[in-house]
Design an enzyme around this catalytic site. Sequence first.
Site, PDB file in Angstrom:
ATOM      1  N   GLU A   1       0.866   7.151  12.557  1.00 21.66           N
ATOM      2  CA  GLU A   1      -0.565   6.677  12.896  1.00 21.66           C
ATOM      3  C   GLU A   1      -0.450   5.170  13.177  1.00 21.66           C
ATOM      4  O   GLU A   1      -1.006   4.902  14.296  1.00 21.66           O
ATOM      5  CB  GLU A   1      -1.354   6.837  11.967  1.00 21.66           C
ATOM      6  CG  GLU A   1      -2.741   6.690  12.254  1.00 21.66           C
ATOM      7  CD  GLU A   1      -3.724   7.209  10.823  1.00 21.66           C
ATOM      8  OE1 GLU A   1      -3.559   8.275  10.687  1.00 21.66           O
ATOM      9  OE2 GLU A   1      -4.770   6.539  10.603  1.00 21.66           O
ATOM     10  N   ASP A   2       0.247   4.548  12.371  1.00 21.10           N
ATOM     11  CA  ASP A   2       0.195   2.932  12.447  1.00 21.10           C
ATOM     12  C   ASP A   2       1.700   2.365  13.206  1.00 21.10           C
ATOM     13  O   ASP A   2       1.458   1.281  13.831  1.00 21.10           O
ATOM     14  CB  ASP A   2      -0.059   2.430  11.137  1.00 21.10           C
ATOM     15  CG  ASP A   2      -1.458   2.710  10.650  1.00 21.10           C
ATOM     16  OD1 ASP A   2      -2.450   2.542  11.452  1.00 21.10           O
ATOM     17  OD2 ASP A   2      -1.703   2.656   9.550  1.00 21.10           O
TER      18      ASP A   2
ATOM     19  N   ASP B   1      -3.491   8.228  -1.108  1.00 20.67           N
ATOM     20  CA  ASP B   1      -4.170   7.201  -0.159  1.00 20.67           C
ATOM     21  C   ASP B   1      -5.515   6.676  -0.404  1.00 20.67           C
ATOM     22  O   ASP B   1      -5.652   5.367  -0.230  1.00 20.67           O
ATOM     23  CB  ASP B   1      -3.608   7.886   1.276  1.00 20.67           C
ATOM     24  CG  ASP B   1      -4.030   7.081   2.447  1.00 20.67           C
ATOM     25  OD1 ASP B   1      -3.511   5.762   2.239  1.00 20.67           O
ATOM     26  OD2 ASP B   1      -4.513   7.492   3.525  1.00 20.67           O
TER      27      ASP B   1
ATOM     28  N   HIS C   1       0.723  -1.318  -0.152  1.00 18.73           N
ATOM     29  CA  HIS C   1       0.010  -0.010   0.057  1.00 18.73           C
ATOM     30  C   HIS C   1       0.939   1.275  -0.065  1.00 18.73           C
ATOM     31  O   HIS C   1       0.754   2.076  -0.603  1.00 18.73           O
ATOM     32  CB  HIS C   1      -0.974  -0.116   1.137  1.00 18.73           C
ATOM     33  CG  HIS C   1      -1.521   1.497   1.459  1.00 18.73           C
ATOM     34  ND1 HIS C   1      -2.558   2.026   0.561  1.00 18.73           N
ATOM     35  CD2 HIS C   1      -1.157   2.184   2.478  1.00 18.73           C
ATOM     36  CE1 HIS C   1      -2.932   3.242   1.306  1.00 18.73           C
ATOM     37  NE2 HIS C   1      -2.084   3.300   2.455  1.00 18.73           N
TER      38      HIS C   1
ATOM     39  N   HIS D   1       3.594   7.778   5.049  1.00 17.46           N
ATOM     40  CA  HIS D   1       2.488   8.659   5.526  1.00 17.46           C
ATOM     41  C   HIS D   1       1.695   8.001   6.638  1.00 17.46           C
ATOM     42  O   HIS D   1       0.964   8.668   7.291  1.00 17.46           O
ATOM     43  CB  HIS D   1       1.460   8.932   4.397  1.00 17.46           C
ATOM     44  CG  HIS D   1       0.689   7.670   3.916  1.00 17.46           C
ATOM     45  ND1 HIS D   1       1.228   6.755   3.053  1.00 17.46           N
ATOM     46  CD2 HIS D   1      -0.607   7.267   4.097  1.00 17.46           C
ATOM     47  CE1 HIS D   1       0.311   5.699   2.685  1.00 17.46           C
ATOM     48  NE2 HIS D   1      -0.817   6.180   3.583  1.00 17.46           N
ATOM     49  N   ASP D   2       1.584   6.637   6.860  1.00 12.96           N
ATOM     50  CA  ASP D   2       1.107   6.114   8.100  1.00 12.96           C
ATOM     51  C   ASP D   2       1.941   5.766   9.203  1.00 12.96           C
ATOM     52  O   ASP D   2       1.443   5.090  10.060  1.00 12.96           O
ATOM     53  CB  ASP D   2       0.424   4.823   7.347  1.00 12.96           C
ATOM     54  CG  ASP D   2      -0.841   4.959   6.581  1.00 12.96           C
ATOM     55  OD1 ASP D   2      -1.613   5.887   7.025  1.00 12.96           O
ATOM     56  OD2 ASP D   2      -1.021   3.976   5.697  1.00 12.96           O
TER      57      ASP D   2
HETATM   58 ZN    ZN Z   1      -2.317   4.851   3.855  1.00 14.15          ZN
END
Ligand code: ZN
Length: 166
Positions: free
Chosen positions: A64-65, A121, A33, A60-61
Site C-alpha cells: 500500500e505505502d 495495526d 509503527h 503489512h504496509d
Molecule cells: Zn499500518
Amino acid sequence: MITARILKAAHVAAVWHAKQRRKGSAQEPYVNHLLEVAYLVAESPEGRNDENLIIAAPLHDAIEDAKIPYSRIVEMFEADVAHLVQEVTDDKALAKQERKRLQIANAPHKSQRAALLKLADKTSNLRAVANDPPVHWPLERRREYVRWARAVVDALPPASPWLRQK
Ligand code: ZN
C-alpha cells in the site's frame, strides 16, 4: 531459521519504508509503527506460534505505502506471507473516504489471521493518535479517527481478546 526470517522481514521493512515518517510532531520513522505491529502480533496468544503472520506484520504496509509488488514478497518470503499482506492492503486507486468505508464493509470477510494483523495495526495507530497525533489534526478529527478505527475492529471476526485489551 525462524529468527533470521523474522529479522529479514524487519530489515526489508526498514529499507522499503526508509523515507516514510509517522504524521505526529515527533516525525517518528515509519518502521517504528511496523515493528510495534510485529511485536503485538508476536506477543499475542493467537499469533505467537504463527511464524508467517509475524513475518507479514512488519510488511503489512509494503504494497500500500511502499509500492512493493505482491510478487516481490512471494519471492523474498512465500505466498502465504504475501497473501496475508494483500488481505490487509487498501486499494489506493480509490478515494480515501471510500477506502475507509470499505475497511468496515470488508472487515467481516477477513480471515482470523488477517483480523489479528488488522487489530494490531489499529492498536498501534490508536496509540499514535493518543500519544503523538498528526500535527494538523484538531481534536474532532482525532475523535473521528478513533470512532472509525473502533468500527473497523468491531466488524472484524473476533481475533484476540488479549490484544483488544491493549
Ligand atoms: Zn499500518
